[in-house]
Design an enzyme around this catalytic site. Sequence first.
Site, PDB file in Angstrom:
ATOM      1  N   ASN A 191     -10.538  -7.577 -14.459  1.00 51.20           N
ATOM      2  CA  ASN A 191     -11.021  -8.731 -13.704  1.00 51.20           C
ATOM      3  C   ASN A 191     -12.032  -8.203 -12.692  1.00 51.20           C
ATOM      4  OD1 ASN A 191     -11.324 -10.713 -11.644  1.00 51.20           O
ATOM      5  ND2 ASN A 191      -9.376 -11.645 -12.223  1.00 51.20           N
TER       6      ASN A 191
ATOM      7  N   GLN B 167     -10.444  -4.938  -4.724  1.00 48.81           N
ATOM      8  CA  GLN B 167      -9.620  -3.741  -4.539  1.00 48.81           C
ATOM      9  C   GLN B 167     -10.463  -2.583  -4.031  1.00 48.81           C
ATOM     10  OE1 GLN B 167      -6.148  -3.049  -4.920  1.00 48.81           O
ATOM     11  NE2 GLN B 167      -6.411  -5.215  -4.549  1.00 48.81           N
TER      12      GLN B 167
ATOM     13  N   ALA C 231      -1.159  -2.411 -13.606  1.00 54.56           N
ATOM     14  CA  ALA C 231      -2.130  -3.197 -14.396  1.00 54.56           C
ATOM     15  C   ALA C 231      -2.163  -2.718 -15.842  1.00 54.56           C
ATOM     16  CB  ALA C 231      -3.520  -3.126 -13.770  1.00 54.56           C
TER      17      ALA C 231
ATOM     18  N   GLU D  49      -6.106   2.323  -6.287  1.00 52.08           N
ATOM     19  CA  GLU D  49      -6.222   3.380  -5.287  1.00 52.08           C
ATOM     20  C   GLU D  49      -7.533   4.171  -5.293  1.00 52.08           C
ATOM     21  OE1 GLU D  49      -1.908   4.813  -4.386  1.00 52.08           O
ATOM     22  OE2 GLU D  49      -2.002   3.993  -6.386  1.00 52.08           O
TER      23      GLU D  49
ATOM     24  N   ILE E 280       1.658  -6.891  -5.306  1.00 46.58           N
ATOM     25  CA  ILE E 280       1.615  -6.555  -3.872  1.00 46.58           C
ATOM     26  C   ILE E 280       0.348  -7.077  -3.201  1.00 46.58           C
ATOM     27  CG2 ILE E 280       3.171  -4.595  -4.092  1.00 46.58           C
ATOM     28  CD1 ILE E 280       0.780  -2.707  -3.973  1.00 46.58           C
TER      29      ILE E 280
ATOM     30  N   LYS F 181      -7.181   1.672 -17.114  1.00 45.88           N
ATOM     31  CA  LYS F 181      -6.717   2.803 -16.306  1.00 45.88           C
ATOM     32  C   LYS F 181      -6.141   2.400 -14.946  1.00 45.88           C
ATOM     33  CE  LYS F 181      -9.634   6.617 -17.856  1.00 45.88           C
ATOM     34  NZ  LYS F 181     -10.767   7.445 -17.390  1.00 45.88           N
TER      35      LYS F 181
ATOM     36  N   PHE G  70       0.798  -1.234   0.000  1.00 47.10           N
ATOM     37  CA  PHE G  70       0.000   0.000   0.000  1.00 47.10           C
ATOM     38  C   PHE G  70       0.825   1.277   0.000  1.00 47.10           C
ATOM     39  CE2 PHE G  70      -2.213  -3.410   2.305  1.00 47.10           C
ATOM     40  CZ  PHE G  70      -3.281  -3.603   1.459  1.00 47.10           C
TER      41      PHE G  70
HETATM   42 MO1  MOS Z   1       0.676   2.917  -3.645  1.00 47.68          MO
HETATM   43  S1  MOS Z   1       0.436   4.307  -2.138  1.00 47.68           S
HETATM   44  O1  MOS Z   1       1.654   3.772  -4.757  1.00 47.68           O
HETATM   45  O2  MOS Z   1       1.336   1.434  -3.190  1.00 47.68           O
END
Ligand code: MOS
Length: 733
Positions: A625, A632, A505, A699, A461, A695, A235
Amino acid sequence: MTYIGTATSRIDGHAKVTGGAKYAAEFNVPGLVHAFIVESTIAKGRILHIDASEALRVEGVIDVLTHEKRPRMADTDDAYKDDVAPEGAPYRPLYDSKIMFSGQPVALVLAEEWEIARFAASLVRVEYEQEAHVTDLYRQREVAFALPEPAKPRGNAAKAFAAADVGHQGEYYVPIEHHNPMEPYASTVTWDGGGKLTVYDKTQGVQNVQRYVCSIFDMKPDDVRVMSPFVGGAFGSGLRPQYQVVLAVLAARALERSVRLVLTRQQMYSLGYRPAMIQRIELGATAGGTLDAITHEAITVTSQYEDFHRHETTWSGLLYKSANAKYAHKLARLDLPTSCDMRGPSATTGVYALESAMDELAVALKLDPLELRLRCYSDRDQNNGDLPFSSKNLRECYRQGAEMFGWDKRNPEPRSMRDGSELVGWGMATGVWEALQVPITVRIVLTANGHAEVACATSDIGTGTYTIMAQVAADALGLPLDNISIKLGDSTLPQSPVEGGSWIAASVSNGIVTTSNAIREELLRLAKKVPGSPLANATPDKVAFADGKLVSRQDASRAISIADVMRHGAVDRIEQEKSTNFANDGKHAHNTHSALFAEVRVDEQLGVIRVTRIVSAVAAGRILNTKTAHSQVMGGVVWGIGVALHEETLIDHKFGRIMNANIAEYHIPVNADVHDIKVIFVEEQDNIVNPLGIKGLGEIGIVGVAAAIANAVYHATGKRIRDLPITLDKLQR
Ligand code: MOS
């Protein structure tokens, strides 16, 4: 397309739930040495003396490293600058006697067992010379220094504000919030002989860590391999290499042995954090509910040694149309580690302030808050040359979100929607993020048995990068998903920047298509040589992969299987590696958007707030997906509940030390805090941003959530709380 856009389950899901997926602290090698950090108990000053004699007498302790007793490290600031380091002089772990923050590593105990190292660490005595410190943003407010103007101002915001029919100004506070992803920071360094190291590290960018380690220890790139096949959440906390990797490598070099260093949950609070900030917003509107003046100022926190900052203020004049806009940003130095990115950095906080202020303006205008947003809707990015967006379907987010939520049934009067002893409040807000793209390299090896291996050094991540890479490759190569294997998180793989900013992505997907196109061209070249080839006259753009074959786009009966082509060509594999750059035409702005609708229920006597419903409608281009994307955004909404109601790092300013450095007292939403969350993906075609129209959406899910909740709390209670988190004591004041 068979896989892109579907709710494909994670291809690594089985490995993750069965423990097959290994994280940085789980790689085992014989003779592993365990390290434990001794932390500074003062916030500022210097180390006078370290007495490790008692620790060294503990059976099983191998050594104790300190700034006075350690292998050589680089002595220039430049050597410690990673790919995403801010301006300044980066922290150097165990470098000298200087103490710059409480919790700073001052010694590293090395032992045969982790428990022994941990116990021995408690026996290390450190004498300090203390200096006066400051950890309170409000005390540094007057001496904060101005950064260059965050974006070009337009018009004269002050004058327009003074002349506005209706104005609102407010100051909004966001506290420090600390990262604590499920996987703690850890490095396992294996001593491979001849000075070569393999570093299993918790990071968002293996190649960033690799360059950083090489530079600090003056090592050759070939001698350091950094791996991070799985990451248990990051994150933003893992964009920069963290100090445990330096310490683990330092120890491995000192002992010429393999070493593991894992931070405890408490120690995680000595890493970066979302900066505390004071924001001031002025909005001036016409009586008709259009904006004419926006001023957004921010003071954010950084350390004494680096200038970390993002752009909290400029979202305002990007999101809404206004002829006049002005931004200002100051940095306040505190005796803390350098602040860092945390999910939706600058937007989570900047848009919280803006969208709270917009709600207050709507109240002043006696206008429905959604109606105000629609009247101020901007079809252009006025901050950057007044550009149109490559796509922006925020209107549809508002419409679909409001409909699903039932917004039209809202009684605008605060405290009017009561249910028994609970006050019910409905609030809304807008979210915005950037659709960024980065240069990336992808290698694909296609074998005669119709299997493809796709390789790129990017991390996953936890967002689902493995899965979307496989989906895109399967579609691009016309193969079943099971025939695709993904390699990532290894510094020896083709180039990738850190995974962050929601840019991977889009970047890696288009990279896969670029490389697949090169594979197709090569295969077609061979296919033409097959005697009696059905594709003898085809050009690359006129053939596609489908069902393990190369097929003419004009005549599907003209096809030849991958296996046949390779057999005739006497090859068993085709390998291509291509770099993809994203040309910015300079004529469009690229952003993602969302509309948030929140319902809270507040116990009138106790002030307890529950977020009972949230609708998040997101416009983020093509969704790769729907399952992982939904997760997310849902995760972002849950975190947004935490930002609004729970998260706050509490510092005892007398000691400059964090008081709630544990997950019991640092509050985050738990299962009981999370109720009905609905996520809508609004259709948004974008033929400009990149060929696939992707896109990214890591976040956007969190942005706007805190404001929607804060606005709902106001609607429920009639009380406007302008400092986060909104806790019950603040409602009772
Ligand atoms: Mo994000 S805050 O760029 O992992």
